[in-house]
Design a protein around this motif. Structure first.
Motif, mmCIF file in Angstrom:
data_model
loop_
_atom_site.group_PDB
_atom_site.id
_atom_site.type_symbol
_atom_site.label_atom_id
_atom_site.label_comp_id
_atom_site.label_asym_id
_atom_site.label_seq_id
_atom_site.Cartn_x
_atom_site.Cartn_y
_atom_site.Cartn_z
ATOM 1 N N VAL A 1 0.856 -1.183 0.000
ATOM 2 C CA VAL A 1 0.000 0.000 0.000
ATOM 3 C C VAL A 1 0.896 1.239 0.000
ATOM 4 O O VAL A 1 1.554 1.530 0.993
ATOM 5 N N LEU A 2 0.942 1.904 -1.124
ATOM 6 C CA LEU A 2 1.775 3.098 -1.253
ATOM 7 C C LEU A 2 0.901 4.316 -1.002
ATOM 8 O O LEU A 2 -0.285 4.301 -1.286
ATOM 9 N N GLU A 3 1.534 5.354 -0.478
ATOM 10 C CA GLU A 3 0.797 6.599 -0.273
ATOM 11 C C GLU A 3 1.569 7.737 -0.897
ATOM 12 O O GLU A 3 2.784 7.813 -0.759
ATOM 13 N N THR A 4 0.850 8.599 -1.595
ATOM 14 C CA THR A 4 1.502 9.768 -2.154
ATOM 15 C C THR A 4 0.603 10.977 -1.957
ATOM 16 O O THR A 4 -0.622 10.862 -2.011
ATOM 17 N N ARG B 1 0.643 13.510 -3.924
ATOM 18 C CA ARG B 1 0.273 14.118 -5.205
ATOM 19 C C ARG B 1 -0.995 13.476 -5.759
ATOM 20 O O ARG B 1 -1.094 12.266 -5.847
ATOM 21 N N ASN C 1 -0.529 9.693 -12.032
ATOM 22 C CA ASN C 1 0.626 9.757 -11.148
ATOM 23 C C ASN C 1 0.680 8.523 -10.236
ATOM 24 O O ASN C 1 1.743 7.938 -10.026
ATOM 25 N N ILE D 1 3.630 5.625 -10.038
ATOM 26 C CA ILE D 1 4.358 5.251 -8.825
ATOM 27 C C ILE D 1 4.205 3.754 -8.572
ATOM 28 O O ILE D 1 5.165 3.058 -8.255
ATOM 29 N N MET E 1 7.537 -4.810 2.802
ATOM 30 C CA MET E 1 8.317 -4.418 1.627
ATOM 31 C C MET E 1 9.647 -3.814 2.073
ATOM 32 O O MET E 1 9.722 -3.125 3.082
ATOM 33 N N ASP F 1 11.505 8.771 -9.640
ATOM 34 C CA ASP F 1 11.282 10.206 -9.496
ATOM 35 C C ASP F 1 11.003 10.516 -8.017
ATOM 36 O O ASP F 1 10.890 9.612 -7.190
ATOM 37 N N ASP G 1 8.393 11.620 -6.358
ATOM 38 C CA ASP G 1 7.161 11.065 -5.776
ATOM 39 C C ASP G 1 7.315 9.575 -5.513
ATOM 40 O O ASP G 1 6.895 9.067 -4.477
ATOM 41 N N GLY G 2 7.907 8.891 -6.492
ATOM 42 C CA GLY G 2 8.088 7.449 -6.352
ATOM 43 C C GLY G 2 9.010 7.141 -5.190
ATOM 44 O O GLY G 2 8.726 6.261 -4.369
ATOM 45 N N ALA H 1 7.236 7.687 -1.909
ATOM 46 C CA ALA H 1 6.224 6.664 -1.652
ATOM 47 C C ALA H 1 6.880 5.358 -1.198
ATOM 48 O O ALA H 1 6.381 4.682 -0.297
ATOM 49 N N MET H 2 8.005 4.989 -1.822
ATOM 50 C CA MET H 2 8.696 3.748 -1.441
ATOM 51 C C MET H 2 9.259 3.869 -0.019
ATOM 52 O O MET H 2 9.182 2.959 0.782
ATOM 53 N N ALA I 1 8.145 5.684 2.345
ATOM 54 C CA ALA I 1 7.057 5.697 3.324
ATOM 55 C C ALA I 1 6.507 4.295 3.558
ATOM 56 O O ALA I 1 6.101 3.964 4.670
ATOM 57 N N GLN I 2 6.486 3.472 2.523
ATOM 58 C CA GLN I 2 5.871 2.154 2.662
ATOM 59 C C GLN I 2 6.833 1.106 3.201
ATOM 60 O O GLN I 2 6.436 0.137 3.832
#
Lengths: 276, 178
Positions: free
Chosen positions: A56-59, A61, A66, A70, B1, B52, B54-55, B58-59, B61-62
């Motif tokens: 579960v990824l969170e962004t 944006r 987008n 990701i 992960m 990038d 954002d990616g 996100a990684m 954070a997870q």
């Protein structure tokens, strides 16, 4: 257990829906990747509880494109990628059918059924007419579809377009898309006509924006009219459909070029409190 | 992960190979890696040469555990995210960097509660098992915004007469005149 595909599920404030969606998909052969984007509710926590195996990824944006871009960082290499909306009902067995079709196609889509339970009569009429579109008979490319590993490598990163599903569909020649009639999934229709109009407006605006990107154009609704005209019992449904589409087109025509970049979506299916 | 990053420039196959070996023995744990420029295939990692912003966020954070070279950017991001971090410094002797500054960085960062420094590939698996067994222990998050006392201390340091590099600027000025 050997994994067979990655399922990418972008989610924007889907706390009310995503638990049910994911619980039905829990299968060790599928890597589920949820991308909670710009959520102000607890979508990510609900997703983690419903599917502890999921990534579960969170962004922060916003935007589905987008989110997908990701999510692709977590796709299993050399395996197909399934794109799925967070508010659909389907099962691993249905998805496995889509994946099997990728042996001889670059992309595969199933048959969308529409759940109109709890919807207003006008919405039901619209949906009856809409599903006459030959687009549905040939499979609904949107909501849920799978692409081969090679096609996924070519598609990503996705460009910033509103009509993401439509963009992907038009990236393939028609003969490279397999329609799997046995694979069905259920979308929950908007409850009331105003919401329906809002959602259609977004879809059409996105499709219009795509015409400028050099993508192949989809076929029109003419075939649908040809089907309905000789069948008088469908006329009332068709009238609702035509009226809604005419209104949507009129609204879009009157819209300033810079207007409404906000994501117009169906909220009637989501926060339960609204219906109390 | 698990998220691994070795920056986006020089390859660091010694770390990634070790991680690939661990991932093959632990297929239930997804391992996402930002590999930078490398020609080596790692069949048990999900590799991206470059993520990038954002990616990457996100990684970070997870991920339950971050595995990385001893780059300051990664160390700060992991501290900010409050994540356990396993660092393997790049070594000049193996052609992994131009010098051994990452050894010094790693040695200094080893005092942080979220950081484990490993010297070579054999240490990775035990370090990962420890970090994963750490469960949901919340690491102290480093605030993204510096506190007022820290900023004051920095300002005092930067603007203090004694620490201002006056001589070097004069030297440059006289060089221009000459």
């Amino acid at each position: 257990m050997t994994q067979i595909a990655t399922v990418l599920i972008p989610a924007f404030n889907e706390a009310a829906m995503i638990g049910r969606t994911l619980a039905a998909l829990d299968d060790p052969r599928l890597r589920l990747v949820v991308i909670a984007n710009a959520c102000t509710d607890d979508t990510a926590d609900v997703a983690r509880r419903a599917a502890p195996r999921a990534i579960v990824l969170e962004t922060a944006r916003p935007g589905k494109i987008n989110a997908l871009n990701i999510g692709r960082f977590c796709t299993l290499p050399d395996l197909p990628v399934v794109f799925m909306d967070a508010d659909l009902d389907t099962t691993p067995a249905q998805i496995a059918m889509l994946l099997a079709a990728l042996d001889h196609a670059e992309a595969a889509c199933g048959r969308m059924e529409i759940d109109t339970a709890g919807c207003s009569p006008l919405v039901r009429a619209y949906m009856r007419a809409w599903t006459l579109n030959p687009y549905f008979e040939k499979g609904k490319f949107g909501g849920l579809f799978a692409v081969s590993a090679m096609a996924a490598a070519r598609l990503f990163p996705l460009p910033q377009v509103t009509a993401d599903d439509e963009f992907i569909r038009r990236s393939f020649a028609a003969e490279d898309i397999a329609f799997v009639p046995d694979c069905s999934f259920t979308a929950r229709a908007p409850r009331d006509l105003a919401t329906l109009i809002r959602v259609r407006r977004r879809a059409l605006r996105g499709a219009h924006a795509l015409s400028g990107t050099g993508q192949r154009r989809g076929s029109g609704a003419r075939a649908m009219l040809r089907h309905a005209l000789p069948r008088p019992r469908l006329w009332a449904d068709l009238a609702v459909f035509v009226a809604v589409m005419a209104l949507v087109r009129l609204q879009l025509a009157l819209e300033p070029a810079t207007a409404a970049t906000a994501w117009e979506r169906d909220t009637t299916n989501r926060p339960v409190e609204l219906h109390r | 992960m698990i998220f691994a990053t070795v920056g986006t420039q020089l390859p660091f196959d010694r770390l990634l190979s070790a991680l690939d070996g661990w991932a093959s023995a632990n297929p239930d744990v997804p391992v996402i890696a930002q590999t930078g420029q490398t020609r080596t295939p790692f069949s048990h990692l999900q590799c991206q040469a470059h993520l990038d912003q954002d990616g990457f966020a996100a990684m970070m954070a997870q991920a339950k555990v971050i595995v990385a070279h001893a780059g300051m950017g990664t160390i700060l991001s992991a501290a900010e995210a409050g994540k356990p971090l396993i660092l393997m410094p790049r070594r000049a002797a193996f052609g992994e960097h131009r010098n051994d500054h990452q050894l010094a960085t790693a040695a200094e960062m080893a005092v942080l509660s979220n950081v484990t420094v490993i010297e070579d590939a054999a240490d990775l698996a035990p370090a990962l098992q420890d970090a994963l067994a750490g469960g949901e222990t919340v690491q102290p998050r480093l605030p993204a915004i510096a506190s007022a006392p820290l900023l004051d201390a920095l300002k005092a340091f930067i603007w203090n007469e004694d620490s201002r590099p006056i001589r070097s600027s004069r030297a440059i000025g006289s060089g221009v005149r000459a």
